[in-house]
Design a protein around this motif. Sequence first.
Motif, PDB file in Angstrom:
ATOM      1  N   ILE A 622       0.851  -1.202   0.000  1.00  0.00           N
ATOM      2  CA  ILE A 622       0.000   0.000   0.000  1.00  0.00           C
ATOM      3  C   ILE A 622       0.883   1.247   0.000  1.00  0.00           C
ATOM      4  O   ILE A 622       0.618   2.216  -0.723  1.00  0.00           O
ATOM      5  CB  ILE A 622      -0.958  -0.023   1.211  1.00  0.00           C
ATOM      6  CG1 ILE A 622      -1.985  -1.142   1.019  1.00  0.00           C
ATOM      7  CG2 ILE A 622      -1.658   1.324   1.378  1.00  0.00           C
ATOM      8  CD1 ILE A 622      -2.906  -1.341   2.192  1.00  0.00           C
ATOM      9  N   GLY A 623       1.952   1.200   0.792  1.00  0.00           N
ATOM     10  CA  GLY A 623       2.883   2.327   0.822  1.00  0.00           C
ATOM     11  C   GLY A 623       3.455   2.617  -0.557  1.00  0.00           C
ATOM     12  O   GLY A 623       3.544   3.776  -0.973  1.00  0.00           O
ATOM     13  N   VAL A 624       3.798   1.545  -1.276  1.00  0.00           N
ATOM     14  CA  VAL A 624       4.347   1.728  -2.629  1.00  0.00           C
ATOM     15  C   VAL A 624       3.324   2.429  -3.514  1.00  0.00           C
ATOM     16  O   VAL A 624       3.640   3.403  -4.216  1.00  0.00           O
ATOM     17  CB  VAL A 624       4.730   0.362  -3.242  1.00  0.00           C
ATOM     18  CG1 VAL A 624       5.074   0.508  -4.706  1.00  0.00           C
ATOM     19  CG2 VAL A 624       5.887  -0.253  -2.479  1.00  0.00           C
ATOM     20  N   LEU A 625       2.072   1.959  -3.447  1.00  0.00           N
ATOM     21  CA  LEU A 625       1.027   2.555  -4.295  1.00  0.00           C
ATOM     22  C   LEU A 625       0.794   4.017  -3.941  1.00  0.00           C
ATOM     23  O   LEU A 625       0.638   4.863  -4.825  1.00  0.00           O
ATOM     24  CB  LEU A 625      -0.276   1.759  -4.160  1.00  0.00           C
ATOM     25  CG  LEU A 625      -0.244   0.388  -4.835  1.00  0.00           C
ATOM     26  CD1 LEU A 625      -1.528  -0.377  -4.574  1.00  0.00           C
ATOM     27  CD2 LEU A 625      -0.024   0.541  -6.341  1.00  0.00           C
ATOM     28  N   ILE A 626       0.781   4.310  -2.627  1.00  0.00           N
ATOM     29  CA  ILE A 626       0.562   5.706  -2.216  1.00  0.00           C
ATOM     30  C   ILE A 626       1.687   6.587  -2.761  1.00  0.00           C
ATOM     31  O   ILE A 626       1.448   7.676  -3.283  1.00  0.00           O
ATOM     32  CB  ILE A 626       0.470   5.806  -0.681  1.00  0.00           C
ATOM     33  CG1 ILE A 626      -0.842   5.174  -0.214  1.00  0.00           C
ATOM     34  CG2 ILE A 626       0.542   7.263  -0.218  1.00  0.00           C
ATOM     35  CD1 ILE A 626      -1.003   5.114   1.278  1.00  0.00           C
ATOM     36  N   CYS A 627       2.923   6.094  -2.672  1.00  0.00           N
ATOM     37  CA  CYS A 627       4.047   6.885  -3.189  1.00  0.00           C
ATOM     38  C   CYS A 627       3.865   7.166  -4.678  1.00  0.00           C
ATOM     39  O   CYS A 627       4.146   8.273  -5.152  1.00  0.00           O
ATOM     40  CB  CYS A 627       5.361   6.139  -2.983  1.00  0.00           C
ATOM     41  SG  CYS A 627       5.925   6.155  -1.302  1.00  0.00           S
ATOM     42  N   MET A 628       3.392   6.157  -5.427  1.00  0.00           N
ATOM     43  CA  MET A 628       3.190   6.367  -6.865  1.00  0.00           C
ATOM     44  C   MET A 628       2.131   7.432  -7.104  1.00  0.00           C
ATOM     45  O   MET A 628       2.294   8.319  -7.949  1.00  0.00           O
ATOM     46  CB  MET A 628       2.767   5.055  -7.539  1.00  0.00           C
ATOM     47  CG  MET A 628       3.892   4.060  -7.667  1.00  0.00           C
ATOM     48  SD  MET A 628       3.318   2.412  -8.068  1.00  0.00           S
ATOM     49  CE  MET A 628       3.282   2.484  -9.827  1.00  0.00           C
ATOM     50  N   LEU A 629       1.039   7.341  -6.337  1.00  0.00           N
ATOM     51  CA  LEU A 629      -0.045   8.320  -6.497  1.00  0.00           C
ATOM     52  C   LEU A 629       0.435   9.723  -6.172  1.00  0.00           C
ATOM     53  O   LEU A 629       0.187  10.670  -6.923  1.00  0.00           O
ATOM     54  CB  LEU A 629      -1.206   7.961  -5.559  1.00  0.00           C
ATOM     55  CG  LEU A 629      -2.283   7.069  -6.152  1.00  0.00           C
ATOM     56  CD1 LEU A 629      -3.366   6.807  -5.129  1.00  0.00           C
ATOM     57  CD2 LEU A 629      -2.877   7.729  -7.394  1.00  0.00           C
ATOM     58  N   VAL A 630       1.142   9.853  -5.037  1.00  0.00           N
ATOM     59  CA  VAL A 630       1.605  11.178  -4.622  1.00  0.00           C
ATOM     60  C   VAL A 630       2.479  11.781  -5.713  1.00  0.00           C
ATOM     61  O   VAL A 630       2.345  12.943  -6.083  1.00  0.00           O
ATOM     62  CB  VAL A 630       2.379  11.081  -3.287  1.00  0.00           C
ATOM     63  CG1 VAL A 630       3.085  12.390  -2.985  1.00  0.00           C
ATOM     64  CG2 VAL A 630       1.445  10.706  -2.159  1.00  0.00           C
TER      65      VAL A 630
END
Lengths: 657, 111, 221
Positions: A622-630
Motif C-alpha cells: 500500500i505504501g508503494v502505491l501511495i508513493c506512486m499516487l503522490v
Amino acid sequence: MLDNIKEFASEFFVTGDPLIYGADVSIGLAMIAIITVLTYFKKWGWLWREWLTTVDHKRVGIMYIIASILMLFRGGVDALLMRTQIALPDIQFLEAEHYNQIFTTHGVIMILFMAMPLMFGLFNIVVPLQIGARDVAYPFLNSLSFWMFFFGAMLFNMSFVIGGSPDAGWLSYAPLSELSHSPGVGQDFYIWGIQISGIGSLATGINFIVTILKMRAPGMKLMQMPMFSWSVLSSCVTIIFAFPILTVTLALLFLDRYLGAHFFTLDGGGNPMMYVNLIWMWGHPEVYIVVLPAFGIFSEVVATFSKKKLFGYKSMVFAMMIISVLSFFTWLHHFFTMGSGADVNAFFAITTMLIAIPTGVKIFNWLFTMFRGRITFTTPMLWTLAFIPCFVIGGMTGVLLSVAPADFQFHNSYFLIAHFHQVLIGGVAFGYFAGLSYWWPKMFGFKLNEKLGKWAFWLWNIGFYVCFMPQYFLGLDGMTRRVSEYSWDMGWGPLNLVSTIGGFLMGIGFLFQVWQIAHSIKFMERDTTGDPWNGRTLEWSIPSPAPLYNFATLPQVKDQDDWWEDKQRKQQGLPSLKTPQPIEPIHMPKNSAIPFIKSLCWFVAGFGFVFDWLFFAIPGMIGVLICMLVRSFSYDTDYYIPVDEVKRTEAALRGTN
Amino acid sequence: MASQQNHADAHGAHDGGHGSLKSYVIGFVLSIVLTIIPLVLVLNDIVEGTAAKVVLLVTAFLQFVVQLVFFMHLKEESKPRYNLMSLLLGVLLVLTIVIGSVWIMTYNKVG
Amino acid sequence: MQERKMRLSPREAAHTEVGHGGHSAGHHGHDEHHEHEHESLKTFGFWLFLMTDCILFASLFACYLVLHGNTNGGPTAEELFEMPGVIAETFILLTSSFTSGLAVLAMHKKNLKGLITWLAVTVLLGASFIYLEVDEFLKMVHEGATISTSAFLSSFFTLVGTHGLHVSLGLCWMIGLIFQLKRHGITPVTMRKVNVISLYWHFLDVVWIFVFTIVYMMGVM
C-alpha cells in the motif's frame, strides 16, 4: 510466553556459528557507531537533505560507489572463507551447509550488488558530464533506481543474520531452489532482494538510453560521442531487454514457492529445465552488461594516456553494438550438457564463437591506439595494460568452453571457474578500478595516491594469476565447483594451496585500495584545474567536483574528443571555434523524499513476503502505491537556478584558476 | 536536464502525429475484421491443423501492425526513428525468447 | 515548473505543439519549448518501458508454450475454456483501444470534455473486461482448476493474470488521470500523460490479441 519468544528468536535469528555471532556483533557495533557519529555531529538533517533525498546524478553515483565497495568487502570475505576451507584437503573450517551459503552469496553479491552498482555509479558520474548534459533524463527515477538497489541489497544481506542465507547457488537452479528442497526463508530473501534491485536496474537502463540518445550537447553527433558513453548505451540496451526475463523467472519461482504453482517443480507437470533456460536468457546478457562499460573505460583511459585519438572508433562502436545484440543468442552454452539435441548445441556453439570476433576487434583497437603513442603509466593505465593479456587468456578459454563436445568435459569444473573469474576480474573488476581511479578527481576534486594505487594494482594482478591459473589445472584434474571438502588422495592439495595464497594476495590488494582512499582523502592536494590527466572529453572541461548544474552554459560540440581539440587550438594560438553563450536561468529538478520512502516500502513488503507476514507485506505494498499516487499528482517538481547564482558559483569555482 | 532541448537530434522524441478520426475508424474496423476472420474460420473448422495455426498467427500479426500504424502512429515518427528501431529489436528478441525456448525445450520434455 | 506555466490557454498549448520544429541553440527562456521537449523525452522513455514489457510477456508466453501440454491429469484447455466470454472480452478490449484513441483525438482538438468522456468510456470498457475475466477465473477455480493444479494451469493463470493486472493498473491510472485533467486542464504535462496511457492501452490490446490467439484459439482448436 517467554518460551515462545525464545523459540521464535532461535528460528528468526541465525544461530550456532561463531563466525556469524562475530558478524552480529560487528554489525551491531557499526550501526551504533554510525548513529552516534551522526547524532554527535548533528548530521541527520544534512544526510537527509544532501544525500538521501538528492536527485543529483553525481551524488547518486557516489552513493552507488560507496555501497558497491562495502559489497566488494563482503563478497571478498566470502571468497576468502571459501578459499580457506579448500586450501588443503580435509579442513574442518566451514560446515558444508555454511559453505553452500557462502558460495551462493559470493556470486550474487559480486555480480548483482558489487559489479552492477559500481557500474551504475560510474554511469551516473560520467555520462551526463561526458555528453554535456545537466542531469540524466529522469533524475527522480534515477534516485529511485539507487534506493531500490540499496534496499534490495540490504534485504539480501540481512539473510546472513536473520532467517538464514540462500544456499542454492548464485542462479538458484530449480528444483533445488523450490520449497521441496529449500524450505527455509533464505531462498525467499534471494528472490525478493534481487527482484527489488532488479526493477531499479531496469529503470536505470531506460534512463541512460534516453539520456544518451536525447540529451547530448548541441552539435554532438552520435558518432562523435565519447566511447564510454557508447559502451553505456550498448550495456543499457542489453539491460532493458534482459532484465524483464529475470523479473519473470524470479516471479515464477516465487509463485511456485508461495502459491504452490508448478512451473519448475518436480511434480504437477513442472519442468525444472525451463528455469535453467529462462535464467540464462537473462544471465548470459548480464555478463555482457557488466563487461561492456569496462570496455568503454579502457577506451577512454588508453586514448588519454597514449595522448592519441582512439584507433578505429567506428569499428569499436559497431563491435559494441553487435556484442549487445549477439549476447541474446548464446545463452544455451551455459547448459550444453542438459541434453538438447545436436542441432541446438551446434547452433549455440557457433553463436558463442562468433562473439569472439567483435571482442578481438576491440583488443586490436586498443593495441593500435597505444602504438606510437606517448604512454604515461598511471594507475588507470596500469589496470588497462593488465587487462589486455588477462582478457585474451580468459577469452581463449571461453572459446574452448564454447566447443560443445569439449564442454561436457569442462562443465562445472574448476576450469569454468577459472575462465569466468578471468573475464570478470580481469575484464570487469580491473576495468572498474581503472575507471574509479581515472574519474576519482572528477568526483572529489583530488587524485588518488599513485604509489599506494600501484601497490594495490600489483597485489591484485599477481594475486589474480596465482589464484586462478592453478584452477584451470584443477579443473582438468577433475575438481568440480562447489565441493567443500576433498581428500588427500585426490592430489588437489598443492594447487589449491597456491590458489588460496593468490586469493589472499588479492585481499591484501583490496586493503591497499582502502588505505589508498583513506590516505588520499587526508593528504592529496586539491586539483584546481578540473583536468588533471590532460583529458580529451567534455567532463574535463568543467571544475572538479562539478557544480550542481554541471555546465553553466551548454557546450557546443564540433569534434570527437572536443575538449582535446579545443585545447590544441588554444595551444597553437588559434581562435576557439566556440562563441561564448550568455548564462541563462537553469532548469533543475527538485529533491524528493519519495524514492527513499517508496524503496523502504518495497523493503518492508519484501520482508513480509519472505516470512509470509501479510501484516508487513500488505502495508508495504500500500505504501508503494501511495508513493506512486503522490508522485503522479505532484506537478511542482522543478525549479530554476537564477543567473546571478550561477555566476557566483562559477566565479567561486573558477576563481582559483 | 530539461534545458537540454537544443540538440542535433532531440526532436525525434516527438511522438509523431496524432492521426485523424478517419485513421482511427479504419484501424478499428480492420481490427474487428481481423478478429472475426479467425473466429469464423477456426471455430467452424473451415481450416484445420497447421493451416488454422497459420491463419491465426497471420491475422494476429496483422492486428499488431494495424494497432501500430493506425493507433500508435508509428509511421509518423520523425527521424531518427528510435521508436521503430527499439521496436524492431524488441520484436527480434521476443521471437528469440519464444522460439528459442520452445526449440530447446522440445528436447527436454517431462510429464 | 511554476504554476503560471502550467495553465496554458488552449491557444498557447497549441503553439507549443507546432513550435518544436526549428529552434536553434539558446532558447532557454522559452518555457513552452522546454516543457514540450521535456514531455516528449518522457514519452520516449515510456516507449522503451513498453519494450521491456514486451519481453516480460514474451517470457510468460514462452513458459505457456513449453508447459501447456503438462496438464498433470487435470483439465485441458479444450475442456476448460468457454469461448463466448472470451470473445466478448476481446471485442470489449478492441473497442476500448479505439475509444482511448478517440480520447487522444479530442485532446488534440483541445476538447477537455470530450477527452474526459472518452477516457471514462475506456475505463468502463476496461472494467467490464476485468469483470468478465475475474468471473471466468472464479468459475475455473470453482471447478477445481487452480494455479496449483498443473503446470498448464500455472502458466495459464500467470500469463492471463499478468495481462489482467496490467489492465487493472491501467484503470487506476486512468481514473487518477481524469482527476488531474479536471484540476489542471489540457497542459503539456497532462497531454503527455494522456498520450502515454493511450500508448499503454494499445499495447495491452496487442498483448491480448496474442493471448486470445495463442492461448484461447489454439487451445480450443
